[in-house]
Design an enzyme around this catalytic site. Structure first.
Site, mmCIF file in Angstrom:
data_model
loop_
_atom_site.group_PDB
_atom_site.id
_atom_site.type_symbol
_atom_site.label_atom_id
_atom_site.label_comp_id
_atom_site.label_asym_id
_atom_site.label_seq_id
_atom_site.Cartn_x
_atom_site.Cartn_y
_atom_site.Cartn_z
ATOM 1 N N ALA A 1 0.832 -1.199 0.000
ATOM 2 C CA ALA A 1 0.000 0.000 0.000
ATOM 3 C C ALA A 1 0.871 1.254 0.000
ATOM 4 O O ALA A 1 2.037 1.226 0.402
ATOM 5 C CB ALA A 1 -0.916 0.000 1.225
ATOM 6 N N GLY B 1 -0.455 -4.937 0.754
ATOM 7 C CA GLY B 1 -1.630 -4.828 -0.105
ATOM 8 C C GLY B 1 -1.423 -5.491 -1.456
ATOM 9 O O GLY B 1 -2.378 -5.997 -2.061
ATOM 10 N N GLU C 1 3.044 -5.635 7.485
ATOM 11 C CA GLU C 1 2.258 -4.621 8.189
ATOM 12 C C GLU C 1 2.581 -4.551 9.670
ATOM 13 O O GLU C 1 2.530 -3.474 10.276
ATOM 14 C CB GLU C 1 0.752 -4.902 8.008
ATOM 15 N N GLU D 1 -2.206 -8.999 -0.911
ATOM 16 C CA GLU D 1 -3.663 -9.168 -0.825
ATOM 17 C C GLU D 1 -4.296 -9.135 -2.213
ATOM 18 O O GLU D 1 -5.227 -9.904 -2.501
ATOM 19 C CB GLU D 1 -4.262 -8.084 0.077
#
Length: 258
Positions: free
Chosen positions: A66, A109, A132, A112
């Site tokens: 991210a 991310g 994270e 993901e």
């Protein structure tokens, strides 16, 4: 196709391609990019020229995660009102098969997003991770759930607690990816694989994906009833008639997705 600033899209031989296009930022996922990915996927899901979607990233890495600059000053109320995970939910509702081609780093991310694909082809030496925990947060777009379903609770907790990198070989061993290819042929092999799927009857692919997704959250008995309804439904298709007729006539079928 135009209209996107964070991704590139195209269609070839039944395969729609979506390429993350922020290579200078290691394809970091900002909210606009995720929205564009969801928009493109929904558009391709409705497009009769498309049977399969191939998702990849330009540059040396698939995605480094991210965009931290975008979220570092966020607070819970802003995030709740923003409701950014709605776009991720849209991705999970795509009916057509999504093949992911990943290389370099697949982090946070980006991991993901890769796990949102139905099948994953990885270049050798690719590394996956959920770092994270090092930032004082945790995955929020399905990472804890999808990794646990694929690799099991014990390994998922180890990787989520430590943030350690997962090699392509270990990812293959734990059912996170489908196959490993050499980096120089990743694009060629993944496109070839996607085109192979695109030659299959589109309605069969769609309802197979639907039935397998159902298996994730139902008992075997309930899942079998769901599977049976999809099986029956395919007998209303022209492709079923064509496929069985071609088999009897010993020729190659011509599927049209109808």
């Amino acid at each position: 196709m135009s209209g996107y600033s964070q991704i590139q899209t195209s269609i070839e031989a039944g395969v729609a391609r979506i390429e993350l296009d922020r290579p200078q930022q290691y394809n970091a996922l900002n909210r606009k990019m995720v929205s564009e990915i969801a928009n493109a996927l929904e558009s391709f899901d409705r497009n009769e020229r498309v049977a399969v979607v191939l998702l990849s990233g330009r540059g040396k890495v698939f995605s480094a995660g991210a965009d931290i600059d975008e979220m570092m000053n966020d607070n819970p109320i802003h995030l709740e009102l923003l409701n950014q995970f709605t776009d991720w939910d849209r991705i999970t509702k795509i009916k057509k098969p999504i093949v992911g081609a990943v290389q370099g780093l697949v982090l946070g991310g980006g991991f993901e997003l890769a796990l949102s694909c139905d099948l994953l082809i990885s270049a050798a030496k690719t590394e996956f991770a959920f770092p994270e925990v090092e930032l004082g947060v945790m995955p929020g777009a399905g990472g804890t759930q999808r990794l646990t379903k694929l690799a099991g609770r014990t390994k998922a907790l180890e990787w989520l607690f430590t943030g350690e990198r997962i090699s392509a070989e270990e990812a293959l061993k734990h059912n996170i990816i489908n196959r490993i290819v050499q980096p120089e042929v990743l694009e060629e092999e993944s496109l070839k694989f996607a085109m192979k799927l695109a030659q299959k009857p589109p309605l069969s692919l769609r309802l197979i994906k639907d039935a397998v997704n159902q298996a994730d959250h139902t008992s075997v008995e309930e899942g079998m009833q769901y599977e049976r309804k999809n099986f029956y439904l395919l007998f209303a298709s022209n492709d079923q008639k064509e496929g069985m007729k071609a088999f009897v006539e010993k020729r190659k079928p011509r599927f049209e997705g109808r």
